[in-house]
Design a protein around this motif. Structure first.
Motif, PDB file in Angstrom:
ATOM      1  N   HIS A  56      14.703  -1.546  -5.062  1.00 35.04           N
ATOM      2  CA  HIS A  56      13.930  -2.522  -4.789  1.00 35.04           C
ATOM      3  C   HIS A  56      12.551  -1.867  -4.518  1.00 35.04           C
ATOM      4  O   HIS A  56      12.168  -1.601  -3.583  1.00 35.04           O
ATOM      5  CB  HIS A  56      14.429  -3.565  -3.446  1.00 35.04           C
ATOM      6  N   GLN A  57      12.111  -1.346  -5.855  1.00 33.97           N
ATOM      7  CA  GLN A  57      11.012  -0.785  -5.891  1.00 33.97           C
ATOM      8  C   GLN A  57       9.560  -1.532  -5.319  1.00 33.97           C
ATOM      9  O   GLN A  57       8.526  -0.902  -5.105  1.00 33.97           O
ATOM     10  CB  GLN A  57      10.441   0.061  -7.038  1.00 33.97           C
ATOM     11  N   GLN A  58       9.781  -2.813  -5.256  1.00 29.89           N
ATOM     12  CA  GLN A  58       8.537  -3.597  -4.679  1.00 29.89           C
ATOM     13  C   GLN A  58       8.245  -3.566  -3.350  1.00 29.89           C
ATOM     14  O   GLN A  58       7.125  -3.823  -2.650  1.00 29.89           O
ATOM     15  CB  GLN A  58       8.774  -4.963  -5.430  1.00 29.89           C
ATOM     16  N   GLU A  61       5.255  -2.074  -1.429  1.00 28.16           N
ATOM     17  CA  GLU A  61       4.045  -2.743  -1.588  1.00 28.16           C
ATOM     18  C   GLU A  61       3.891  -3.901  -0.768  1.00 28.16           C
ATOM     19  O   GLU A  61       2.981  -4.227   0.077  1.00 28.16           O
ATOM     20  CB  GLU A  61       3.869  -3.095  -2.993  1.00 28.16           C
ATOM     21  N   GLU A  62       4.976  -4.570  -0.721  1.00 32.48           N
ATOM     22  CA  GLU A  62       5.394  -5.856   0.103  1.00 32.48           C
ATOM     23  C   GLU A  62       4.994  -5.447   1.595  1.00 32.48           C
ATOM     24  O   GLU A  62       4.453  -6.189   2.402  1.00 32.48           O
ATOM     25  CB  GLU A  62       6.543  -6.474  -0.048  1.00 32.48           C
TER      26      GLU A  62
END
Length: 74
Positions: A56-58, A61-62
């Motif tokens: 879950h590479q996002q 940033e989140e």
């Protein structure tokens, strides 16, 4: 080197291995009673989610955009 796994499985010494979102929820529940700075919370969650971040590479940033614990919990 036994303590190396502690940041990834906080329940290690309880003899259980729950999924990371259960530990994150438990952690956030504790923070409702004992608040910490959001920067510390983010650092702890990064350690807890270490292996999940590869999929879950996002999430980094989140998490960086979160302004309060309610945002993190959501």
């Amino acid at each position: 080197m036994r303590a190396e796994g502690n940041p990834y499985n906080l329940a290690l010494f309880e003899g259980r291995s729950p999924v990371v979102w259960e530990l994150a929820r438990e952690y956030l529940d504790i923070l409702q009673e004992h608040p910490w700075p959001l920067s510390c919370v983010g650092a702890h969650l990064f350690k807890l989610w270490h292996h999940s971040l590869q999929v879950h590479q996002q999430l980094p940033e989140e998490l960086a955009e979160m302004k309060n614990l309610e945002d993190v919990a959501a």
